[in-house]
Scaffold this active site. Sequence first.
Site, mmCIF file in Angstrom:
data_model
loop_
_atom_site.group_PDB
_atom_site.id
_atom_site.type_symbol
_atom_site.label_atom_id
_atom_site.label_comp_id
_atom_site.label_asym_id
_atom_site.label_seq_id
_atom_site.Cartn_x
_atom_site.Cartn_y
_atom_site.Cartn_z
ATOM 1 N N ASP A 177 59.281 42.205 -67.717
ATOM 2 C CA ASP A 177 59.958 43.044 -68.708
ATOM 3 C C ASP A 177 59.116 43.267 -69.957
ATOM 4 O O ASP A 177 58.236 42.469 -70.285
ATOM 5 C CB ASP A 177 61.268 42.382 -69.143
ATOM 6 C CG ASP A 177 62.372 42.506 -68.105
ATOM 7 O OD1 ASP A 177 62.077 42.901 -66.958
ATOM 8 O OD2 ASP A 177 63.533 42.199 -68.442
ATOM 9 N N HIS A 193 58.113 37.996 -68.324
ATOM 10 C CA HIS A 193 57.763 38.990 -69.340
ATOM 11 C C HIS A 193 56.248 39.157 -69.435
ATOM 12 O O HIS A 193 55.521 38.160 -69.479
ATOM 13 C CB HIS A 193 58.315 38.583 -70.705
ATOM 14 C CG HIS A 193 59.810 38.571 -70.760
ATOM 15 N ND1 HIS A 193 60.564 37.531 -70.247
ATOM 16 C CD2 HIS A 193 60.690 39.485 -71.233
ATOM 17 C CE1 HIS A 193 61.847 37.799 -70.419
ATOM 18 N NE2 HIS A 193 61.959 38.975 -71.012
#
Length: 311
Positions: free
Chosen positions: A89, A235
């Site tokens: 992400d 992430h």
Amino acid sequence: MIPPASSAIADTAEASPSPSVWAIAPSNPVHQQLPIVTPENSPSETTPWAIALSPAAEKTFPVPTEYRGKTIYQVKPKNQKKVIALTFDDGPWGETTLQVLDILKKNGIKATFFWVGEQLQSYPAVARRVVAEGHAIGNHTWHHSYRQMDEATAAKEIDDTAALIYKTTGVTTAYFRPPGGNLQNGLAAYAQKNNYAVMMWSINSADSRRHRLTAPKLVKNILKSAFPGSIVLMHDGGGNHSTTVQALPQIVEKLKKQGYQFVTLPELLKRQETTDATDSVSSGEAETQIPLGLQEIPHSPGEQPENYFPG
């Protein structure tokens, strides 16, 4: 509005698409709404990994009909086959995304990247490399804001990001992940209304916590929770994720030794055994609360969600 890929292409079995289905040639599902544009900030010819966009690069990531407008946490794969989906992400980011790509390429595996519009604007060449190397793409809004939104604001967050993804990479995608896993602030409801699959996760690496975890701890978080059909949250953007980069080779190596095959989210949905499992797929309405254990918190001490990204 740029339609998600799932609603852009009508299934061949559908004789007459509903008004929410965009009846456009599959080779270019958004061409009538957004003409092909040469991306700004074209990569330098001296940058070996910078991939320029051409019309031939257009790609769609549609969602199977039964998953459109649903919220998904995991998949029950056929025959309990050991497949797992790595997701990243908050990118594209500069150095971190490139390092993640190098590791994935070295190991011959594909992942799914959920992009933030502001970041895509800053790193278009990095984004084109992600697409060129065969990874799947999802929409993660323009500002990564957690605040409550009316439908017009939610639409702008998602549609502007979809438009820039297409303009920059030629990709249309029907995969959406709400920032922070927040299903209450209007974004998930708008995405579901427009036939996106709202993709949550079943394994949180916890690499976004205020107090950074060590690479061994990140590896342990994932390995102890892995199961066939799981979706892993990590992430590559949103701050310093050097420990994620350090942990990733070990995560891949150890999961491979356990017999896991790495797939993108579109591939994972194709392997679903059944679509009526209540622990995998929600109803078409956005939930009223974030399920326990799926929350994210601001990534740095004192950082407010709406100011999550620097500058």
